[in-house]
Design a protein around this motif. Structure first.
Motif, mmCIF file in Angstrom:
data_model
loop_
_atom_site.group_PDB
_atom_site.id
_atom_site.type_symbol
_atom_site.label_atom_id
_atom_site.label_comp_id
_atom_site.label_asym_id
_atom_site.label_seq_id
_atom_site.Cartn_x
_atom_site.Cartn_y
_atom_site.Cartn_z
ATOM 1 N N ARG A 132 0.837 -1.208 0.000
ATOM 2 C CA ARG A 132 0.000 0.000 0.000
ATOM 3 C C ARG A 132 0.870 1.256 0.000
ATOM 4 N NH1 ARG A 132 -1.592 2.913 4.494
ATOM 5 N NH2 ARG A 132 -1.027 1.152 5.824
ATOM 6 N N ALA A 133 1.846 1.294 0.901
ATOM 7 C CA ALA A 133 2.735 2.452 0.964
ATOM 8 C C ALA A 133 3.510 2.615 -0.337
ATOM 9 C CB ALA A 133 3.694 2.316 2.141
ATOM 10 N N SER A 134 3.928 1.510 -0.922
ATOM 11 C CA SER A 134 4.694 1.568 -2.176
ATOM 12 C C SER A 134 3.868 2.180 -3.295
ATOM 13 C CB SER A 134 5.157 0.164 -2.564
ATOM 14 O OG SER A 134 6.000 -0.386 -1.580
ATOM 15 N N MET A 135 2.602 1.772 -3.394
ATOM 16 C CA MET A 135 1.747 2.319 -4.453
ATOM 17 C C MET A 135 1.443 3.789 -4.220
ATOM 18 S SD MET A 135 -0.775 -0.894 -5.343
ATOM 19 C CE MET A 135 -0.934 -1.513 -3.653
ATOM 20 N N LEU A 136 1.240 4.171 -2.974
ATOM 21 C CA LEU A 136 1.000 5.584 -2.684
ATOM 22 C C LEU A 136 2.234 6.432 -2.983
ATOM 23 C CD1 LEU A 136 -1.045 5.176 0.614
ATOM 24 C CD2 LEU A 136 -1.906 6.075 -1.565
ATOM 25 N N MET A 137 3.410 5.797 -2.995
ATOM 26 C CA MET A 137 4.648 6.508 -3.326
ATOM 27 C C MET A 137 4.934 6.515 -4.828
ATOM 28 S SD MET A 137 6.984 5.043 -0.176
ATOM 29 C CE MET A 137 8.526 5.726 -0.753
ATOM 30 N N GLY A 138 4.147 5.757 -5.610
ATOM 31 C CA GLY A 138 4.331 5.809 -7.053
ATOM 32 C C GLY A 138 4.428 4.482 -7.769
ATOM 33 N N PHE A 139 4.407 3.360 -7.041
ATOM 34 C CA PHE A 139 4.381 2.048 -7.704
ATOM 35 C C PHE A 139 3.018 1.855 -8.385
ATOM 36 C CE2 PHE A 139 7.807 -1.045 -6.001
ATOM 37 C CZ PHE A 139 8.787 -0.088 -6.137
ATOM 38 N N HIS A 140 2.997 0.961 -9.359
ATOM 39 C CA HIS A 140 1.810 0.800 -10.186
ATOM 40 C C HIS A 140 0.914 -0.365 -9.763
ATOM 41 C CE1 HIS A 140 4.898 2.818 -12.749
ATOM 42 N NE2 HIS A 140 3.879 3.621 -12.946
ATOM 43 N N GLY A 141 1.374 -1.199 -8.854
ATOM 44 C CA GLY A 141 0.575 -2.337 -8.426
ATOM 45 C C GLY A 141 1.344 -3.227 -7.473
ATOM 46 N N ASP A 142 0.759 -4.390 -7.220
ATOM 47 C CA ASP A 142 1.328 -5.351 -6.272
ATOM 48 C C ASP A 142 1.165 -6.750 -6.831
ATOM 49 O OD1 ASP A 142 2.239 -6.645 -3.952
ATOM 50 O OD2 ASP A 142 0.266 -6.590 -2.992
ATOM 51 N N ILE A 143 2.269 -7.475 -6.960
ATOM 52 C CA ILE A 143 2.206 -8.896 -7.309
ATOM 53 C C ILE A 143 2.118 -9.642 -5.987
ATOM 54 C CG2 ILE A 143 3.367 -10.820 -8.442
ATOM 55 C CD1 ILE A 143 4.559 -8.841 -10.419
ATOM 56 N N SER A 144 0.918 -10.129 -5.689
ATOM 57 C CA SER A 144 0.516 -10.414 -4.320
ATOM 58 C C SER A 144 0.338 -11.890 -4.001
ATOM 59 C CB SER A 144 -0.810 -9.682 -4.063
ATOM 60 O OG SER A 144 -1.379 -10.048 -2.840
ATOM 61 N N VAL A 145 0.814 -12.271 -2.821
ATOM 62 C CA VAL A 145 0.505 -13.580 -2.247
ATOM 63 C C VAL A 145 -0.873 -13.536 -1.583
ATOM 64 C CG1 VAL A 145 1.207 -15.311 -0.543
ATOM 65 C CG2 VAL A 145 2.935 -14.147 -1.913
ATOM 66 N N THR A 146 -1.139 -12.460 -0.836
ATOM 67 C CA THR A 146 -2.417 -12.320 -0.143
ATOM 68 C C THR A 146 -3.602 -12.420 -1.102
ATOM 69 O OG1 THR A 146 -1.455 -10.985 1.634
ATOM 70 C CG2 THR A 146 -3.817 -10.759 1.281
ATOM 71 N N ALA B 214 -5.100 2.627 -3.784
ATOM 72 C CA ALA B 214 -3.733 3.128 -3.572
ATOM 73 C C ALA B 214 -3.139 3.712 -4.848
ATOM 74 C CB ALA B 214 -2.854 2.008 -3.035
ATOM 75 N N VAL B 215 -3.334 3.030 -5.977
ATOM 76 C CA VAL B 215 -2.807 3.534 -7.249
ATOM 77 C C VAL B 215 -3.454 4.873 -7.595
ATOM 78 C CG1 VAL B 215 -2.700 3.099 -9.740
ATOM 79 C CG2 VAL B 215 -2.149 1.263 -8.131
ATOM 80 N N ALA B 216 -4.732 5.040 -7.222
ATOM 81 C CA ALA B 216 -5.438 6.297 -7.484
ATOM 82 C C ALA B 216 -5.054 7.403 -6.506
ATOM 83 C CB ALA B 216 -6.945 6.052 -7.435
ATOM 84 N N GLY B 217 -4.238 7.072 -5.501
ATOM 85 C CA GLY B 217 -3.818 8.070 -4.531
ATOM 86 C C GLY B 217 -4.786 8.280 -3.388
ATOM 87 N N ASP B 218 -5.753 7.366 -3.234
ATOM 88 C CA ASP B 218 -6.728 7.456 -2.145
ATOM 89 C C ASP B 218 -6.133 6.813 -0.893
ATOM 90 O OD1 ASP B 218 -8.879 7.404 -0.432
ATOM 91 O OD2 ASP B 218 -10.154 6.134 -1.697
ATOM 92 N N ALA B 219 -5.338 7.563 -0.176
ATOM 93 C CA ALA B 219 -4.611 7.021 0.977
ATOM 94 C C ALA B 219 -5.562 6.542 2.064
ATOM 95 C CB ALA B 219 -3.655 8.078 1.533
#
Length: 292
Positions: free
Chosen positions: A192-206, A221-226
């Protein structure tokens, strides 16, 4: 560019270790219904290290067939032998994969120049979009941002999965300002923090167990909705932790079996989740409303 939640899908197995293709099809359908943006097939979570080349390619092919163009399928094709990585990537391209995810070579600990030449060689050998994958905790090899910057100049190297779990590294990668180059977290706890800092997504286990929540959280998060992303992430934060009480994919495969989505199958040298952790994982799933 693919954005949002990309699932690092498990490879379901029966108790005897054989691959359960029926369960695989059901898991793929579940991810698509949940809004997952893409499926990563036979990565680390998919037990790539214990599948034969034939099994590896067949799981990718089956995943592509079931997805049927509804979401992209990215094939895990990394190896610590450059020739083997090229072979696996060619097989994935032939099977119809939309891209390939290649982990940094493990165990042999190449220097940065070796990493550059390895990934460049695979990219030049196979005309397929390719994503770099940095996970030093597993490989004993850390690909530095300067090397990522060099590799981003190779036309069909289009992104990076960064699983160091360090927000300073996230900041350094975003600061490179790479155009049209996808940056994905590979660490659910800091995604979540990574996307809010500018990453485009998460390759996720969860996302294996909570695909809807991960899709909603990543979109926010990608939309900047913290605030929105934090609220959703709080619901599944315990799952992020629980799925790493032992080496991945031991806990996530146990959790999926507990949820009735697949059998308790995993291959040696990995073994089923130790009973000591069962109640902790169950409690995390219940808290996230994934078990009654």
């Amino acid at each position: 560019m693919i954005t949002g939640s990309l699932v690092a899908l498990v490879t379901p197995m029966r108790k005897d270790g054989t691959i359960d293709h029926g369960a695989l099809e059901r898991l793929v359908e579940r991810q698509i219904r949940a809004g997952t943006s893409a499926i990563v097939s036979v990565g680390t979570t998919g037990e790539s290290s214990t599948l034969t080349v034939e099994e590896h390619t067949e799981v990718i092919r089956r995943t592509i067939d079931v997805a049927d163009g509804r979401v992209p399928v990215i094939a895990g094709t990394g190896a610590n032998n450059t020739a083997e990585a090229i072979h696996l990537t060619k097989a994935a391209a032939k099977a119809g994969a939309d891209g390939a995810l290649l982990v940094t070579p493990y165990y042999n600990k190449p220097p940065q120049e070796g990493l550059y030449r390895h990934f460049k060689a695979v990219a030049e050998a196979v005309d397929l979009p390719q994503y770099l994958y940095n996970v030093p905790g597993r490989t004993a090899c850390d690909m530095l941002p300067s090397t990522v910057e060099r590799l981003a100049e190779v036309p069909n190297i289009v992104g990076l999965k960064e699983a160091l779990g360090d927000l300073d590294r996230v900041r350094d990668l975003v600061a490179l300002g790479l155009d049209d180059f996808a940056l994905y977290s590979g660490d659910d706890a800091t995604a979540r923090a990574s996307m809010l800092m500018g990453f485009h997504g998460d390759i996720s286990v969860t996302a294996n167990v909570a695909p809807e929540a991960m899709a909603r959280m990543c979109k926010a998060a990608v939309a900047g909705d913290a605030e929105g992303a934090a609220a959703i992430d709080a619901e599944i934060a315990g799952v992020h932790r629980a799925l790493f009480v032992e080496a991945n994919p031991i806990p996530v495969k146990w959790a999926l079996a507990e949820m009735g989505l697949m059998d308790h199958g995993i291959r040696l040298p990995l073994v089923p989740l130790d009973e000591w952790h069962h109640e902790d994982v169950r409690a995390a799933l219940r808290a996230a409303h994934l078990l009654p």
